[in-house]
Scaffold this active site. Structure first.
Site, short mmCIF file in Angstrom:
data_model
loop_
_atom_site.label_atom_id
_atom_site.label_comp_id
_atom_site.label_asym_id
_atom_site.label_seq_id
_atom_site.Cartn_x
_atom_site.Cartn_y
_atom_site.Cartn_z
N ASP A 10 -0.86 4.22 -1.56
CA ASP A 10 -2.20 4.04 -1.43
C ASP A 10 -3.07 5.16 -2.23
O ASP A 10 -4.40 5.19 -2.19
CB ASP A 10 -2.83 4.07 -0.07
CG ASP A 10 -2.48 5.32 0.61
OD1 ASP A 10 -1.40 6.09 0.20
OD2 ASP A 10 -2.92 5.76 1.76
N LYS A 69 -6.20 2.92 8.43
CA LYS A 69 -6.76 4.48 8.42
C LYS A 69 -8.35 4.18 8.56
O LYS A 69 -8.97 3.77 7.78
CB LYS A 69 -6.48 5.06 7.01
CG LYS A 69 -5.09 5.32 6.95
CD LYS A 69 -4.74 6.15 5.68
CE LYS A 69 -3.17 6.49 5.56
NZ LYS A 69 -2.91 7.05 4.29
N ARG A 73 -0.40 1.27 12.42
CA ARG A 73 0.50 0.69 11.53
C ARG A 73 1.75 -0.02 12.16
O ARG A 73 2.23 0.42 13.11
CB ARG A 73 1.30 2.14 10.88
CG ARG A 73 1.96 1.79 9.54
CD ARG A 73 2.16 3.22 8.78
NE ARG A 73 0.93 3.73 8.38
CZ ARG A 73 1.27 4.83 7.47
NH1 ARG A 73 2.35 5.26 6.83
NH2 ARG A 73 -0.15 5.38 7.17
#
Length: 454
Positions: free
Chosen positions: A245, A109, A15
């Site tokens: 998300d 992810k 991230r």
């Protein structure tokens, strides 16, 4: 591009700010490294609605294909939709999202086949090392045969699978306000809810990764103010808020009042135990006392674990647990490859509410038994020194201390947990007590110690 990857490779994901900290060149190297570490012959890749997401996910796919892996691009999806694809297709997966972070951020992810998590100890550290090595020397040598890149839509299959797990066909009609926060809930909710006895009032369903209305983080009270007001104005039965998300879901009742994720955890646990008597339920150590109480009352076995999805999923796999919940509105299901899905939790809430005649506030009141502070952050220069001062103040007598995750102090009528942030100079405090006055007293005592130690 040169970058210090330690700044963007976190404990559970990648991230950082695009393009300042990473870009498509680095995404391509991450794709190659992911294939090398997982030894995957094929992978699945999805992305959220952020402006940088399509380019980053395509670059990742190119890097993976360069090392010989066949790539299935599923395009716009929620994170739990990517987990569904990983589970149903039996492929390692990568989801491009920065969840609720501001628009300039993006991330990845990653999971192994069957949605098994990839974290620092399960492959992420090796992926970082390879990407760092290749960022200095150029792209890795290509495989003898380049992998293919194809596109596939999984939204309909994802919706059908979720609806196969919770029967909503016989519930009474419900009016539900849904705040998608301009995130991926605006993409998934219409398909998942289609044809159900639900009058859906949509809020901010337009996919917009700049988040023009509010930050897509429903755990922050300021971000559900619009939803609360709309539930009251519409006379709705409940409200649902999804994060960016759409893997987390937050619930408000018919009065527009927030329902604690601990109460939702207890409610869903009771429903899952009705299907699987005697099952194991995972809860992290800062969920309410009510969670293990309800689990035991329903004949289940509660198991306490550290905060964080990698710990929950690891314990789910180890114990064969049927369900797990966290204070942060992450909900994990054995029926969903032990992965977290806010949408499935939302369906359980709708089924529970629609299967009886009472209000949501009445329904959850049996699961919401104690007074809680919520998570309170304090900025401190020396986390260890502040925590040590708190520990010293509470040692002795009938009070117990444990160090499973930070410091947990437990008395007969109250408990608190004090945890250090991994990424910021913060201490996070959660307090719960049998009544509001005791909770406030302990909260203020601990905060005074934490903030005076600085």
């Amino acid at each position: 591009m040169t970058t210090d990857l330690s700044q963007i490779v976190k404990a559970y994901d990648v991230r950082g700010v695009v393009p300042d900290q990473w870009d498509e060149t680095l995404a391509e190297l991450f794709g190659a490294a992911f294939v090398r570490v997982t030894e995957a012959e094929a992978i699945v890749v999805g992305h959220d609605m952020r402006p940088s997401s399509p380019g980053l996910s395509d670059a990742f796919a190119r890097g993976a294909a360069r090392l010989g892996a066949d790539v299935t691009l599923i395009g716009l999806c929620s994170t739990d939709q990517l987990y569904f694809a990983s589970g149903s297709l039996g492929l390692p997966g990568a989801m491009f999202t920065a969840s609720h972070n501001p628009a300039q951020y993006n991330g990845i992810k990653m999971c192994r086949a069957g949605a098994a998590p990839v974290g620092q100890d399960t492959g992420l550290a090796q992926i970082r090392e390879l990407a760092e090595e290749w960022s200095g020397t150029g792209a890795p040598e290509a495989a003898a045969t380049t992998g293919t890149i194809t596109r596939q839509d999984t939204l309909t299959d994802y919706a059908s699978y979720l609806r196969s797990l919770v029967d909503l066909t016989t519930i009474r009609p419900l009016k539900v306000v849904v705040d998608a926060g301009n995130g991926m809930g605006g993409h998934t909710v219409p398909t998942v809810f289609e044809g159900l006895p639900l009058d859906v009032v949509p809020m901010y369903f337009e996919l917009d990764g700049t988040f023009p209305n509010h930050e897509a983080n429903p755990l922050d009270p300021k971000n559900i103010v619009d939803l609360q007001a709309r539930v009251r104005a519409e006379g709705a039965d409940l409200g649902l808020a999804f994060d960016g998300d759409a893997d987390r879901c937050f619930v408000v009742d018919e009065r527009g009042e927030p329902v604690s994720p601990s109460a939702i955890t207890a409610l869903v646990a009771a429903r899952e135990l009705a299907k699987t008597p005697g099952g194991t339920i995972i809860h992290n150590l800062i969920t309410s006392w009510s969670v293990p109480e309800v689990v035991r009352e329903q004949g289940g076995e509660p198991v306490r674990t550290r905060v964080g999805h990698s710990f929950i999923k690891e314990e789910m796999a180890k114990t064969g647990a049927i369900f797990g919940g966290e204070h942060s509105a992450h909900y994990y299901f054995k029926d969903f490859w032990n992965a977290d899905t806010g949408m499935l939790a939302a369906l359980h809430v709708l089924a529970a509410l629609g299967g009886q005649d009472g209000t949501l506030s009445d329904l959850v009141s049996v699961y919401d038994r104690y007074a809680a502070s919520g998570e309170i952050n304090s900025t401190v220069a020396d986390q260890a020194a502040s925590a040590a001062k708190v520990r010293a103040a509470y040692e002795g007598g009938d009070i117990t201390l444990d160090d499973l995750d930070g410091l947990t102090v437990t008395a007969e009528d109250w408990w608190f947990n004090l945890r250090a942030s991994n990424t910021e100079p913060l201490l996070r405090l959660n307090v719960e007590a049998r009544d509001a006055a005791t909770m406030a007293k302990i909260r203020d005592e601990v905060l005074a110690l934490v903030r005076s130690a600085d």
